[in-house]
Scaffold this motif. Structure first.
Motif, PDB file in Angstrom:
ATOM      1  N   ASP A  14      -2.381   0.750  -7.817  1.00 19.13           N
ATOM      2  CA  ASP A  14      -1.116   1.491  -7.862  1.00 19.13           C
ATOM      3  C   ASP A  14      -0.010   0.669  -8.507  1.00 19.13           C
ATOM      4  OD1 ASP A  14      -2.383   3.577  -6.628  1.00 19.13           O
ATOM      5  OD2 ASP A  14      -1.604   3.138  -4.626  1.00 19.13           O
TER       6      ASP A  14
ATOM      7  N   ARG B 166      -6.635  -0.721  -3.661  1.00 17.62           N
ATOM      8  CA  ARG B 166      -5.853   0.490  -3.937  1.00 17.62           C
ATOM      9  C   ARG B 166      -4.380   0.147  -4.198  1.00 17.62           C
ATOM     10  NH1 ARG B 166      -6.211   6.001  -2.750  1.00 17.62           N
ATOM     11  NH2 ARG B 166      -4.477   7.001  -3.845  1.00 17.62           N
TER      12      ARG B 166
ATOM     13  N   ARG C 162       0.834  -1.222   0.000  1.00 22.07           N
ATOM     14  CA  ARG C 162       0.000   0.000   0.000  1.00 22.07           C
ATOM     15  C   ARG C 162       0.858   1.258   0.000  1.00 22.07           C
ATOM     16  NH1 ARG C 162      -1.855   3.840  -0.825  1.00 22.07           N
ATOM     17  NH2 ARG C 162      -3.801   4.839  -0.160  1.00 22.07           N
TER      18      ARG C 162
END
Length: 569
Positions: free
Chosen positions: A295, A291, A185
């Protein structure tokens, strides 16, 4: 469609994929499976025999009538083994979940489908857990089977082993997945892979050095009876009573001691913690997983490193190099520095060398005979280390050309130049590494001049042979589709390279055993061995000829194999 129907659909799809693979088996897949199965069976049997002997010896220790010393020590051994398994499973799941959760090719299709996120996450979680835990579980089973055999356990003990393993595996798998999701993350996937790989090796090196600093050989020294009683009374199980390894060990020992209620209590602890941690991971995945994956998908660019100016100047200053060879060398050196997963492993190699020298220095050797003998046997260990490096770096070198190999195929040069360049670029670093390994080890062992010269020359020939074997077999069994060196090393060619390498190293040690025996007899024991000079020269000549053949023949066959390829640009 409800949650369970989605899971059934996803796992049915995986089942159908497996069936399709089984119906289209190739000779390479079958041979690879047979080789891996044979190696696995051998290790399983040796593992069982090793632990059966240890557990049988420990379990029958009976010094004091009031205390079952053997049972207490077996319980402690099981707890330590399970704690080691837990640590290895945790780190293995961190590494494996990176590929499964973020780099799988089917994630784009799955995450864009109308399926529930929890269903997809559970599928990938199961895949990651199986991939990272199967081998460790298989090699852990002999330990528990040996315990059951020694204590003449009933059938429900053996039936409880896989039941115990289920929550025991889920806990480190879930923790590893959570750590991976948090790391990805906030950091790029490639950076996380490098950091975890280096951290894992440093951790392993630290554990080995800590083990040596503890000097476990002192455990066999004499102690007082009061000290023994105090140790046993407080150390049935390590003091960390809330670790999953403790619950697993207590569950198995309770079954061996015919206490089913205590075994059930420890199993419930394992199960409840596994369920609770998985639910927490599922909630965390809803917050950060998607997420992090987006990315990762959006940032697949590669940052190149500006290196090579000094290398280019150095190569251009060598007039003896053919222009084609110089161009290939520059290409390979640039690619090496641009791929951080390659050069960052040099740090791991440095850590391994520290462990290697530390253990050599810690050996309790007092006589010249033992020092020279360990130096001679160290040649075999050094050969195994070189073979392991060869299968990771040398063998995949041709296959790593990938889909662009057609450029090499269409270039105005011979494959002999191509493979000799591969041989040259790996030979000199491996020679430096091998000689450092042997010379420093011999200095630490304080061997005499004969063993220093013999081992230095032998490792020189052995390095040339292993490099030629790696380059040649990599050309004989090219895998241009796989771009991951680890996948290439686990192919049928990589497995055969390791088998031939170990056979070659063993043959060299066997051929030099006679000259070493004669030297020990004449110079260390001052007695006649009855061997003539003809036997010595014959052994040395065979070592040279075998090394020469192992170097030249695979490269020759590799050239013929590449020339027979039909490339489509």
């Amino acid at each position: 469609m409800n949650f369970f129907k989605e899971l059934s659909l996803l796992f049915s799809l995986r089942k159908q994929i497996s069936k399709n693979l089984l119906t289209h088996l190739t000779k390479e897949i079958i041979l690879r499976f047979v080789l891996l199965l044979s190696i696995g069976i051998i290790f399983f049997v040796l593992d069982y025999l090793f632990f059966h002997r240890i557990i049988a010896y420990i379990a029958r220790i009976d010094i004091l009538d009031m205390v079952e010393i053997g049972t207490l020590l077996v319980a402690r051994l099981l707890s330590m083994i399970l704690l080691m398994f837990f640590s290895m499973l945790l780190f293995s799941n961190i590494i494996t979940s990176l590929s499964t959760l973020y780099l799988s090719s089917d994630l784009g299709l799955l995450l864009s489908s109308p399926l529930r996120f929890s269903s997809i996450f559970m599928l990938k979680f199961v895949e990651s857990s199986i991939n990272s835990s199967t081998i460790l579980v298989v090699f852990g089973l002999p330990v528990f089977i040996a315990c059951g055999q020694e204590y003449q356990a009933s059938w429900y003990y053996y039936a409880s082993i896989p039941i115990m393993f289920f929550p025991f595996i889920i806990i480190p798998a879930t923790l590893g997945t959570m750590i991976t999701m948090l790391l990805v993350r906030f950091f790029p996937v490639k950076r996380v892979q490098q950091v975890l790989a280096i951290f894992g090796l440093i951790l392993a090196a630290g554990l080995v050095m800590l083990f040596r600093f503890l000097q476990p050989e002192q455990l066999v020294s004499e102690i007082g009876m009061a000290q023994l009683l105090s140790y046993i009374q407080h150390n049935r199980i390590p003091t960390a009573q809330y670790l999953p390894s403790t619950w697993g060990a207590e569950m198995l020992m309770s079954l061996l001691e015919h206490q089913p209620y205590r075994a059930l209590w420890n199993f419930l602890w394992l199960l409840l913690v596994a369920i609770g941690i998985y639910l927490l991971a599922l909630q965390l995945a809803k917050w950060v997983y998607y997420r992090g994956w987006t990315d990762t998908s959006e940032s697949r660019t590669v940052k190149t490193m500006k290196r090579g100016n000094l290398t280019e100047k150095f190569l251009r200053s060598l007039p003896c190099l053919h222009p084609t060879t110089r161009a290939l060398l520059m290409k390979d050196i640039k690619l090496f520095w641009r791929d951080t997963t390659q050069w960052s492993q040099l740090l791991m190699l440095a850590a391994l060398l520290i462990i290697y020298f530390f253990n050599i220095k810690s050996l309790p050797l007092r006589t010249m005979f033992l020092k020279n003998l360990i130096s001679f046997l160290n040649l075999g260990l050094a050969g195994f280390v070189l073979a392991s490096i060869g299968v990771r770096f040398v063998y995949p070198s041709t296959s790593l050309e990938g889909q662009s190999f057609w450029v090499i195929h269409a270039a105005p040069m011979r494959y002999r130049q191509f493979l000799l360049e591969k041989f040259t670029i790996f030979l000199f670093p491996l020679l430096v590494l091998a000689e450092i390994l042997i010379i420093i080890s011999n200095f630490l062992l304080e061997v005499d001049g004969y063993m220093m010269i013999l081992s230095t020359v032998t490792i020189f020939l052995m390095t040339i042979g292993l490099t030629g074997l790696g380059v040649g077999m990599g050309a004989i069994f090219p895998k241009f589709i796989n771009e991951n060196p680890a996948q290439i090393a686990m192919s049928i060619g990589g497995i055969l390279y390791m088998i031939f390498s170990l056979f070659y190293v063993g043959l060299i040690i066997l051929l030099e055993a006679w000259p070493v025996y004669i030297y020990f007899s004449q110079h260390l024991f001052q007695r006649s061995s009855g061997g003539g000079e003809f036997g010595l020269y014959l052994s040395y000549s065979l070592v040279f000829l075998v090394s020469l053949g192992v170097t030249i023949l695979p490269i020759y066959w590799g050239i013929k194999r590449l020339e027979s390829l039909e490339m489509i640009s």
